[in-house]
Every structure is written in structure tokens, then in C-alpha cells.
Design a protein around this motif. Structure first.
Motif, PDB file in Angstrom:
ATOM      1  N   GLU A 177      63.682  74.978   8.175  1.00  0.00           N
ATOM      2  CA  GLU A 177      64.685  75.822   8.816  1.00  0.00           C
ATOM      3  C   GLU A 177      65.139  75.217  10.149  1.00  0.00           C
ATOM      4  N   THR A 178      64.186  74.740  10.937  1.00  0.00           N
ATOM      5  CA  THR A 178      64.505  74.191  12.256  1.00  0.00           C
ATOM      6  C   THR A 178      65.276  72.892  12.144  1.00  0.00           C
ATOM      7  N   GLU A 179      64.924  72.058  11.190  1.00  0.00           N
ATOM      8  CA  GLU A 179      65.610  70.783  10.998  1.00  0.00           C
ATOM      9  C   GLU A 179      67.096  71.001  10.711  1.00  0.00           C
ATOM     10  N   VAL A 180      67.394  72.001   9.906  1.00  0.00           N
ATOM     11  CA  VAL A 180      68.792  72.325   9.604  1.00  0.00           C
ATOM     12  C   VAL A 180      69.536  72.745  10.865  1.00  0.00           C
ATOM     13  N   ARG A 181      68.886  73.575  11.682  1.00  0.00           N
ATOM     14  CA  ARG A 181      69.527  74.041  12.914  1.00  0.00           C
ATOM     15  C   ARG A 181      69.791  72.887  13.879  1.00  0.00           C
ATOM     16  N   GLY A 217      49.924  69.739  14.948  1.00  0.00           N
ATOM     17  CA  GLY A 217      51.299  69.428  14.616  1.00  0.00           C
ATOM     18  C   GLY A 217      51.458  68.964  13.191  1.00  0.00           C
ATOM     19  N   THR A 218      52.540  68.253  12.934  1.00  0.00           N
ATOM     20  CA  THR A 218      52.859  67.822  11.572  1.00  0.00           C
ATOM     21  C   THR A 218      53.575  66.474  11.578  1.00  0.00           C
ATOM     22  N   GLU A 219      53.265  65.664  10.593  1.00  0.00           N
ATOM     23  CA  GLU A 219      53.935  64.374  10.438  1.00  0.00           C
ATOM     24  C   GLU A 219      55.416  64.545  10.102  1.00  0.00           C
ATOM     25  N   ARG A 220      55.811  65.736   9.679  1.00  0.00           N
ATOM     26  CA  ARG A 220      57.201  65.980   9.284  1.00  0.00           C
ATOM     27  C   ARG A 220      58.176  65.813  10.449  1.00  0.00           C
ATOM     28  N   THR A 221      57.674  65.896  11.671  1.00  0.00           N
ATOM     29  CA  THR A 221      58.564  65.812  12.840  1.00  0.00           C
ATOM     30  C   THR A 221      58.488  64.463  13.542  1.00  0.00           C
ATOM     31  N   ALA A 222      57.841  63.489  12.927  1.00  0.00           N
ATOM     32  CA  ALA A 222      57.532  62.220  13.603  1.00  0.00           C
ATOM     33  C   ALA A 222      58.765  61.458  14.077  1.00  0.00           C
ATOM     34  N   ASP A 223      59.917  61.649  13.430  1.00  0.00           N
ATOM     35  CA  ASP A 223      61.108  60.890  13.824  1.00  0.00           C
ATOM     36  C   ASP A 223      62.166  61.748  14.503  1.00  0.00           C
ATOM     37  N   PHE A 228      67.488  62.799  16.579  1.00  0.00           N
ATOM     38  CA  PHE A 228      68.339  63.683  17.366  1.00  0.00           C
ATOM     39  C   PHE A 228      68.489  63.128  18.779  1.00  0.00           C
ATOM     40  N   ASN A 229      69.495  63.631  19.475  1.00  0.00           N
ATOM     41  CA  ASN A 229      69.799  63.160  20.830  1.00  0.00           C
ATOM     42  C   ASN A 229      68.890  63.886  21.829  1.00  0.00           C
ATOM     43  N   VAL A 230      67.644  63.438  21.897  1.00  0.00           N
ATOM     44  CA  VAL A 230      66.623  64.132  22.682  1.00  0.00           C
ATOM     45  C   VAL A 230      66.484  63.492  24.064  1.00  0.00           C
ATOM     46  N   ALA A 231      66.721  64.303  25.095  1.00  0.00           N
ATOM     47  CA  ALA A 231      66.557  63.834  26.474  1.00  0.00           C
ATOM     48  C   ALA A 231      65.114  63.943  26.928  1.00  0.00           C
ATOM     49  N   TYR A 246      57.809  57.798  24.341  1.00  0.00           N
ATOM     50  CA  TYR A 246      57.753  57.249  22.994  1.00  0.00           C
ATOM     51  C   TYR A 246      59.180  56.920  22.551  1.00  0.00           C
ATOM     52  N   ASP A 247      59.409  55.660  22.201  1.00  0.00           N
ATOM     53  CA  ASP A 247      60.735  55.208  21.772  1.00  0.00           C
ATOM     54  C   ASP A 247      61.801  55.551  22.807  1.00  0.00           C
ATOM     55  N   GLY A 248      61.426  55.451  24.075  1.00  0.00           N
ATOM     56  CA  GLY A 248      62.376  55.692  25.151  1.00  0.00           C
ATOM     57  C   GLY A 248      62.583  57.155  25.510  1.00  0.00           C
TER      58      GLY A 248
END
Length: 281
Positions: A177-181, A217-223, A228-231, A246-248
Motif C-alpha cells: 500500500e505504501t509503495e503505491v502511495r 524491518g523488511t528487505e522489501r524496502t531496501a531500494d 524515490f527522491n529521498v532527502a 547510504y547511497d548518498g
């Protein structure tokens, strides 16, 4: 430390059953009338404590944004509120809405930062036991190994997934659900993600008991921080306050934790809350 007007501040793991922690919440004040406070879960276990803390914080900050931790979702026998699972979560969401506190079920607010708007997204994702000590272990084997080491999260007894058959099933639903949002948001607008658990596995590398990562947590959110454009990503749960990249992308663990932990050698004891944005160079 002075903050520029309109800062995004963050805190988690308030655990106000402890009098020292309750005082921190009672004394917490913004540096500006425009400051927002991000609360990344674990305010407490009892419904009346959660109510008091959110009411107190909402009266002092321009906006409070809450993502639930595992402790808010417990159903202790001593709590007059005996709702379980989704019903308990929904009750807390309605409590927040009555106080003007933003929840993961609400429209993500946009913070008008000095470098441009930033979407603040509180998340409720839970965990699915995929952070295992060895990739070859099944969930059942990993849990059995943790039990053998004496590492068992209290969630196993007090965090009920009703009406889901398991916590991992509830987690799967929340992640989808969250990924869709998040995917539906304007990719040109940076976002700050607020979740009780880190989105990636790396923060668990410093755990004294690595088996506890199962409940983190969960591996489903690893990327997600790359997709996403995460600040910035704000989390708690580990009671190891620190800043990593992590990854900038900055990851901020902003927990207060338990008073006994503050006395440990090397524990980073900072005056909460943590300033997330704007970044001060």
C-alpha cells in the motif's frame, strides 16, 4: 543550539513510562514557532500515555507527524484500551487526527523549506523477519536460532496482527500500500521518509545481538531510498542514535531510548530533538 525558522526536527523512542523520559517530553520546545516535529514511534505502551505525549507535543509545535512504533501497537493487560492489531492502530490514528497530528493514513504534508518544498511521509511498515543472520536460514530457522540465543522481542507476546494471520502478512500489506502511495508522488519534489524501522539492513550491523534484526524491518524496502527522491530517512527502534549515509542519502536514528542506556560507554547522548532540515553546513 539555535534553529533556523521552520526547521524539521525529529525524535523517537520516547518511552515515557520512565519519569526521566516523560520530563523530556514535557520540556520539549521548538526554537521557532514554525518548527515541525517528526515522531518516529515508540512513545509508550499505554493508551493514556500516548494520548498525553501527543497532546503535549501538538500544543508546542507547529505540526507533529507521527509514525507508529511497535510499542504503541502492544496490548498490555494493564492498558484500559484492549484493542488489538489493526483496530488498535486505527484507534491511535483517530486520536492523532483529533489532535491535528499527521499519521501514515493522512495526506503527506509538504514542508515549505528554504531550498524548496519537501514532502514528509510518515510510514507504517512493520517487519517480516527477513533481516536474518544468514541468508540460507528460513524464517522458522532464524526465529528458532534467536530463541536459542535468548533473543526474543516482546512483540511476539503483545503485538497482535489481528485480523491478519501474522505480523509478516500485515507487513506485506502495509509495504504494498505504501509503495503505491510513494510512487504516485511528484518525483521532482524531495521527500523525508519517517518510519520506526530503518529501510535498509546496514544499521543492524552494529547490534550487540544480531538476531534482534529479525524484528527491525523488511528487505522489501531496501531500494526505496534510491528509487524515490529521498532527502533524508528518519528512524528509531535500535536505541543507537547516530547519523549515517547510504547511497548518498542521510539516515538519522533519533531515538531517546531508556535511561539505563544513556550511561553506557560510547552511547551518543544528544539533546533531542535532532534537526533534519534545513541542513546546516
Amino acid at each position: 543550539m539555535a534553529h533556523a525558522p521552520g526547521s524539521l526536527l525529529a525524535i523517537s523512542d520516547l518511552h515515557i513510562a520512565y519519569k526521566e523520559n516523560r520530563k523530556i517530553v514535557a520540556d520539549l520546545r521548538p526554537e521557532s514557532d514554525d518548527d515541525w516535529l517528526l515522531v518516529a514511534g515508540d512513545i509508550g505502551e499505554k493508551s493514556y500515555d500516548i494520548d498525553w505525549a501527543l497532546r503535549t507535543l501538538a500544543s508546542n509545535f507547529a505540526k507533529v507527524i507521527w509514525a507508529p512504533g511497535n510499542h504503541e501497537l502492544w496490548t498490555p493487560r494493564e492498558d484500559p484500551l484492549q484493542l488489538r492489531g489493526v483496530e488498535r492502530y486505527q484507534h491511535l490514528v483517530e486520536l492523532c487526527r483529533g489532535l491535528g497530528v499527521v499519521t501514515p493514513e493522512d495526506t503527506y504534508p509538504v514542508w515549505p523549506g528554504p531550498q524548496g518544498p519537501v514532502t514528509v511521509a510518515p510510514l507504517f511498515l512493520l517487519y517480516d523477519y527477513t533481516f536474518r543472520t544468514h541468508p540460507g536460514l528460513s524464517r522458522e530457522e532464524a526465529l528458532a536460532a534467536a530463541h536459542d540465543k535468548g533473543v526474543v522481542c516482546t512483540d511476539e507476546f503483545l503485538l497482535h496482527p489481528d485480523p491478519y494471520e501474522s505480523r509478516q502478512a500485515w507487513c506485506e500489506s502495509r509495504v504494498k500500500e505504501t509503495e503505491v502511495r510513494l510512487a504516485a508522488l511528484d518525483p521532482a519534489t524531495p521527500m523525508v521518509l519517517v518510519n520506526h524501522y530503518p529501510l535498509v539492513r546496514e544499521p543492524m550491523d552494529v547490534l550487540h545481538h544480531p538476531e534482534f534484526a529479525l524484528w527491525c524491518g523488511t528487505e522489501r524496502t531496501a531500494d526505496w531510498h534510491r528509487r524515490f527522491n529521498v532527502a533524508a530517512m528518519v528512524y528509531g527502534h535500535l536505541h543507537i542514535p547516530r547519523s549515517t549515509v547510504y547511497d548518498g542519502v542521510p539516515f538519522e536514528e533519533v531515538s531517546v531510548g531508556y535511561p539505563r542506556e544513556w550511561r553506557r560507554p560510547g552511547h551518543r547522548r544528544t539533546v533531542p530533538p535532532r534537526r533534519i532540515l534545513p541542513i546546516r553546513y
